[in-house]
Design a protein around this motif. Structure first.
Motif, PDB file in Angstrom:
ATOM      1  N   VAL A  11      16.035  21.288  -3.756  1.00 38.47           N
ATOM      2  CA  VAL A  11      16.360  20.417  -5.008  1.00 38.47           C
ATOM      3  C   VAL A  11      17.432  21.238  -5.731  1.00 38.47           C
ATOM      4  O   VAL A  11      17.847  22.468  -5.448  1.00 38.47           O
ATOM      5  N   ASP A  12      18.363  20.464  -6.560  1.00 41.30           N
ATOM      6  CA  ASP A  12      19.581  20.970  -7.187  1.00 41.30           C
ATOM      7  C   ASP A  12      19.363  20.948  -8.585  1.00 41.30           C
ATOM      8  O   ASP A  12      20.370  20.864  -9.417  1.00 41.30           O
ATOM      9  N   ASN A  13      18.373  20.856  -9.214  1.00 47.91           N
ATOM     10  CA  ASN A  13      18.187  21.256 -10.591  1.00 47.91           C
ATOM     11  C   ASN A  13      16.731  21.594 -11.120  1.00 47.91           C
ATOM     12  O   ASN A  13      15.645  21.334 -10.420  1.00 47.91           O
ATOM     13  N   ASN A  14      16.672  22.113 -12.389  1.00 52.29           N
ATOM     14  CA  ASN A  14      15.485  22.491 -12.762  1.00 52.29           C
ATOM     15  C   ASN A  14      14.228  21.460 -13.115  1.00 52.29           C
ATOM     16  O   ASN A  14      13.048  22.126 -12.747  1.00 52.29           O
ATOM     17  N   THR A  15      14.880  20.264 -13.192  1.00 54.92           N
ATOM     18  CA  THR A  15      13.620  19.341 -13.785  1.00 54.92           C
ATOM     19  C   THR A  15      12.803  18.869 -12.275  1.00 54.92           C
ATOM     20  O   THR A  15      11.639  19.110 -12.232  1.00 54.92           O
ATOM     21  N   ALA A  16      13.855  18.895 -11.377  1.00 57.41           N
ATOM     22  CA  ALA A  16      13.215  18.560  -9.840  1.00 57.41           C
ATOM     23  C   ALA A  16      12.199  19.806  -9.533  1.00 57.41           C
ATOM     24  O   ALA A  16      11.062  19.577  -9.093  1.00 57.41           O
ATOM     25  N   MET A  17      12.582  20.917  -9.540  1.00 59.29           N
ATOM     26  CA  MET A  17      11.957  22.050  -9.408  1.00 59.29           C
ATOM     27  C   MET A  17      10.617  21.890 -10.025  1.00 59.29           C
ATOM     28  O   MET A  17       9.892  22.503  -9.272  1.00 59.29           O
ATOM     29  N   ASN A  18      10.745  21.933 -11.368  1.00 57.20           N
ATOM     30  CA  ASN A  18       9.426  21.997 -12.034  1.00 57.20           C
ATOM     31  C   ASN A  18       8.612  20.855 -11.531  1.00 57.20           C
ATOM     32  O   ASN A  18       7.243  21.047 -11.599  1.00 57.20           O
ATOM     33  N   ASN A  19       8.898  19.635 -11.568  1.00 52.52           N
ATOM     34  CA  ASN A  19       8.113  18.362 -11.256  1.00 52.52           C
ATOM     35  C   ASN A  19       7.619  18.665  -9.787  1.00 52.52           C
ATOM     36  O   ASN A  19       6.327  18.441  -9.718  1.00 52.52           O
ATOM     37  N   VAL A  20       8.493  19.188  -8.885  1.00 56.29           N
ATOM     38  CA  VAL A  20       8.001  19.021  -7.434  1.00 56.29           C
ATOM     39  C   VAL A  20       6.770  20.560  -7.386  1.00 56.29           C
ATOM     40  O   VAL A  20       5.727  20.284  -6.822  1.00 56.29           O
ATOM     41  N   SER A  21       6.932  21.427  -7.976  1.00 54.22           N
ATOM     42  CA  SER A  21       6.310  22.655  -8.050  1.00 54.22           C
ATOM     43  C   SER A  21       4.665  22.181  -8.848  1.00 54.22           C
ATOM     44  O   SER A  21       3.714  22.645  -8.106  1.00 54.22           O
ATOM     45  N   ARG A  22       4.663  21.551  -9.994  1.00 51.43           N
ATOM     46  CA  ARG A  22       3.600  21.070 -10.704  1.00 51.43           C
ATOM     47  C   ARG A  22       2.835  20.172  -9.799  1.00 51.43           C
ATOM     48  O   ARG A  22       1.458  20.222  -9.736  1.00 51.43           O
ATOM     49  N   PHE A  23       3.578  19.031  -8.897  1.00 52.07           N
ATOM     50  CA  PHE A  23       2.753  18.394  -7.913  1.00 52.07           C
ATOM     51  C   PHE A  23       2.108  18.997  -7.078  1.00 52.07           C
ATOM     52  O   PHE A  23       0.876  18.737  -6.724  1.00 52.07           O
ATOM     53  N   ALA A  24       3.091  19.958  -6.109  1.00 56.02           N
ATOM     54  CA  ALA A  24       2.458  20.726  -5.229  1.00 56.02           C
ATOM     55  C   ALA A  24       1.112  21.631  -5.698  1.00 56.02           C
ATOM     56  O   ALA A  24       0.077  21.603  -4.916  1.00 56.02           O
ATOM     57  N   GLN A  25       1.161  21.921  -6.963  1.00 60.04           N
ATOM     58  CA  GLN A  25       0.103  22.757  -7.264  1.00 60.04           C
ATOM     59  C   GLN A  25      -0.996  22.077  -7.626  1.00 60.04           C
ATOM     60  O   GLN A  25      -2.296  22.288  -7.305  1.00 60.04           O
ATOM     61  N   SER A  26      -0.948  20.805  -8.245  1.00 56.25           N
ATOM     62  CA  SER A  26      -2.139  19.718  -8.391  1.00 56.25           C
ATOM     63  C   SER A  26      -2.540  19.321  -7.064  1.00 56.25           C
ATOM     64  O   SER A  26      -3.878  18.798  -7.103  1.00 56.25           O
ATOM     65  N   GLN A  27      -1.948  19.426  -6.002  1.00 52.72           N
ATOM     66  CA  GLN A  27      -2.413  19.199  -4.748  1.00 52.72           C
ATOM     67  C   GLN A  27      -3.116  20.423  -4.150  1.00 52.72           C
ATOM     68  O   GLN A  27      -3.740  20.334  -2.974  1.00 52.72           O
ATOM     69  N   GLY A  28      -3.423  21.369  -4.778  1.00 53.61           N
ATOM     70  CA  GLY A  28      -3.923  22.527  -4.195  1.00 53.61           C
ATOM     71  C   GLY A  28      -3.118  23.527  -3.373  1.00 53.61           C
ATOM     72  O   GLY A  28      -3.539  24.168  -2.594  1.00 53.61           O
ATOM     73  N   CYS A  29      -1.706  23.174  -3.297  1.00 50.70           N
ATOM     74  CA  CYS A  29      -0.920  23.964  -2.419  1.00 50.70           C
ATOM     75  C   CYS A  29      -0.428  25.302  -3.084  1.00 50.70           C
ATOM     76  O   CYS A  29      -0.505  25.427  -4.289  1.00 50.70           O
ATOM     77  N   THR A  30       0.146  26.154  -1.952  1.00 48.76           N
ATOM     78  CA  THR A  30       0.646  27.326  -2.511  1.00 48.76           C
ATOM     79  C   THR A  30       2.151  27.135  -2.732  1.00 48.76           C
ATOM     80  O   THR A  30       2.564  26.546  -2.012  1.00 48.76           O
ATOM     81  N   VAL A  31       2.788  27.404  -3.893  1.00 48.19           N
ATOM     82  CA  VAL A  31       4.035  27.141  -3.894  1.00 48.19           C
ATOM     83  C   VAL A  31       4.796  28.496  -4.301  1.00 48.19           C
ATOM     84  O   VAL A  31       4.676  29.389  -5.220  1.00 48.19           O
ATOM     85  N   ASN A  32       5.910  28.634  -3.693  1.00 48.71           N
ATOM     86  CA  ASN A  32       6.924  29.581  -3.737  1.00 48.71           C
ATOM     87  C   ASN A  32       8.317  29.125  -3.923  1.00 48.71           C
ATOM     88  O   ASN A  32       8.943  28.483  -3.093  1.00 48.71           O
ATOM     89  N   VAL A  33       8.871  29.510  -5.348  1.00 49.54           N
ATOM     90  CA  VAL A  33      10.039  28.805  -5.374  1.00 49.54           C
ATOM     91  C   VAL A  33      11.223  30.089  -5.252  1.00 49.54           C
ATOM     92  O   VAL A  33      11.098  31.077  -5.895  1.00 49.54           O
ATOM     93  N   LYS A  34      12.315  29.786  -4.574  1.00 47.29           N
ATOM     94  CA  LYS A  34      13.401  30.628  -4.148  1.00 47.29           C
ATOM     95  C   LYS A  34      14.800  30.172  -4.647  1.00 47.29           C
ATOM     96  O   LYS A  34      15.031  28.907  -4.317  1.00 47.29           O
ATOM     97  N   PRO A  35      15.732  30.739  -5.496  1.00 48.94           N
ATOM     98  CA  PRO A  35      16.770  30.317  -5.996  1.00 48.94           C
ATOM     99  C   PRO A  35      17.665  30.262  -4.611  1.00 48.94           C
ATOM    100  O   PRO A  35      17.712  31.311  -4.074  1.00 48.94           O
ATOM    101  N   ALA A  36      18.506  29.177  -4.567  1.00 47.75           N
ATOM    102  CA  ALA A  36      19.328  29.102  -3.429  1.00 47.75           C
ATOM    103  C   ALA A  36      20.667  29.593  -3.685  1.00 47.75           C
ATOM    104  O   ALA A  36      20.967  30.059  -4.827  1.00 47.75           O
ATOM    105  N   GLU A  37      21.535  29.868  -2.771  1.00 50.08           N
ATOM    106  CA  GLU A  37      22.906  30.523  -2.908  1.00 50.08           C
ATOM    107  C   GLU A  37      23.640  29.357  -3.908  1.00 50.08           C
ATOM    108  O   GLU A  37      24.101  30.226  -4.947  1.00 50.08           O
ATOM    109  N   ALA A  38      23.606  28.349  -3.724  1.00 53.31           N
ATOM    110  CA  ALA A  38      24.516  27.365  -4.668  1.00 53.31           C
ATOM    111  C   ALA A  38      23.975  27.393  -5.987  1.00 53.31           C
ATOM    112  O   ALA A  38      22.576  27.615  -6.306  1.00 53.31           O
ATOM    113  N   ASP A  39      24.624  27.149  -7.116  1.00 52.47           N
ATOM    114  CA  ASP A  39      24.442  27.477  -8.591  1.00 52.47           C
ATOM    115  C   ASP A  39      23.116  26.460  -8.719  1.00 52.47           C
ATOM    116  O   ASP A  39      23.642  25.183  -8.663  1.00 52.47           O
ATOM    117  N   GLY A  40      21.997  26.697  -9.518  1.00 51.06           N
ATOM    118  CA  GLY A  40      21.129  25.649 -10.021  1.00 51.06           C
ATOM    119  C   GLY A  40      20.259  25.180  -8.883  1.00 51.06           C
ATOM    120  O   GLY A  40      19.443  24.173  -9.195  1.00 51.06           O
TER     121      GLY A  40
END
Lengths: 68, 354
Positions: free
Chosen positions: A31-60
């Protein structure tokens, strides 16, 4: 499986994650923005998944590792 | 409670409180904020239409955009992106405005109207949910606009700079603009107060990603209720503050800047809900994203401006007396156009996928 949701508007990143998660148990969502990062993480967690967020090379940009 | 949910709830509460305060200090009743009405008033002040009762350059709009820009800039989220079907977004923005001016309010004002006791807005809410369901159907069938790409960052400052120019003209050379002498356009809180209200709400809405469509859409699609809490808190706080000021007036009849035609309140908001889901966010959210450098949202907002001007130049906007003669045709055409956009997009995406 890699889901490229960069540049997609709401709620496409979550929808793409949801569809991919129905088929695969391990995903990398790009993803390329904070909103999508939060939304996707929250959804995956709600599905009982393990979530690990890593900043990519490109900004944001982030790589979200999801596993069921 | 998770910080994200807390922020959404605080944002909802503050929007509700500031909205009623703006009414207390001069805005039209149940119109502390209305993205549709205020864009329409600003279009009037700029002589894009000449409906004499709805012309004023609303500082709330300027504040909302600049509040979002300042917050995004300080959080390094001011990033210029563009290229996601801009012209389709323009058309969707145009027809979202047609629907909103049939109902007489954007989804945010719909919530403020409910909070003021206007039962017609509950009819609008049912239509809004119906429109969101149509949008969700399209999303589930594969509707997706193209992805946006980063563009040169100077692009992200253009829209906020235009707002600063508007502010300078409004404060310094207002004689260039047209202001209503009577009607809703003539009713407004003092400039600095409206601007401050806009700045605070713009900054908070940027942080919370506040969106009136997302609350209902995400609850249905993903069982994610966080934004819906903000929606409910906003209405509850509006009711409480309205009660405190003795503004709460429950009923269908005699509601301020509203009409009682249930069918067109319903269908107007159906068009707003449907179009907004395809756009990815409600009019407020489009304005905030425009402030963050999302050029596709800027184009959507320009679509809303032009839509508002058309609505008044061609007698499409409703009034307190009810829908105009031409308005219902425009709403039906809007529903058909939005449905066609969805169908053609879905068919195109299936072809690509096959």
């Amino acid at each position: 499986m890699v889901v490229d949701a960069r540049g997609c508007s709401c709620p496409q990143p979550v929808l793409m994650t949801k569809k991919a998660l129905a088929k695969e148990s391990k995903l990398e969502v790009l993803v390329d923005n904070n909103t999508a990062m939060n939304n996707v993480s929250r959804f995956a967690q709600s599905q009982g998944c393990t979530v690990n967020v890593k900043p990519a090379e490109a900004d944001g940009e982030y790589t979200i590792e999801i596993s069921k | 409670m998770k910080s994200n949910k807390l922020l959404i709830i605080i944002t909802g509460a503050i929007i509700g409180a500031i909205a009623v305060l703006l009414v207390k200090f001069g805005n039209p009743a149940n119109m502390g904020f209305c993205i549709a009405c205020f864009i329409r008033d600003t279009a009037g002040a700029l002589k894009l239409h000449s409906a004499a009762i709805v012309q004023y350059m609303r500082p709330e709009i300027i504040g909302l955009v600049l509040g979002a820009s300042i917050m995004a800039f300080s959080k390094k989220e001011m990033i210029a992106r563009s290229g996601s079907n801009p012209l389709i977004r323009f058309v969707l923005g145009f027809f979202v405005m047609v629907g909103a001016l049939m109902f007489l309010g954007c989804p945010l004002r719909m919530m403020l109207r409910i909070g003021g006791g206007d039962f017609n807005a509950i009819v609008g809410l049912v239509g809004f949910v119906g429109g969101i369901l149509l949008g969700i159907l399209a999303l589930n069938k594969g509707f997706s606009l193209n992805r946006a790409y980063k563009v040169s960052n100077s692009e992200s400052y253009v829209f906020p700079l235009i707002q600063i120019v508007f502010l300078v003209v409004l404060a310094g050379i207002p004689s260039l603009l047209v202001f209503s002498e009577e009607g809703p356009g003539s009713m407004h809180a003092p400039l600095l107060m409206s601007l401050a209200g806009g700045l605070i709400v713009g900054a908070l809405a940027q942080r919370a990603r506040f969106c009136t469509v997302a609350g209902i859409r995400d609850s249905i699609m993903f069982r994610d209720f966080s934004m819906l809490y903000g929606f409910i808190v906003l209405i509850v706080v509006t009711i409480i503050v309205n009660l405190a000021f003795n503004f709460f007036n429950p009923g269908f009849e005699g509601q301020p800047v509203a009409h009682t035609d249930g069918l067109w309140n319903f269908l107007g908001m159906t068009l707003v809900g449907f179009g907004s889901v395809l756009l990815g966010g409600c009019p407020l959210r489009q304005l905030i994203l425009a402030g963050e450098g999302n050029i596709d949202s800027v184009i959507t907002v320009i679509g809303m401006f032009i839509g508002a001007a058309f609505c008044h130049n061609f007698g499409l906007a409703a009034s307190a007396d009810g829908p105009s003669a031409n308005g219902p045709y425009a709403v039906v055409i809007g529903l058909i156009v939005v449905a066609l956009i969805a169908v053609v997009n879905i068919a195109g995406n299936r072809k690509k996928g096959a």
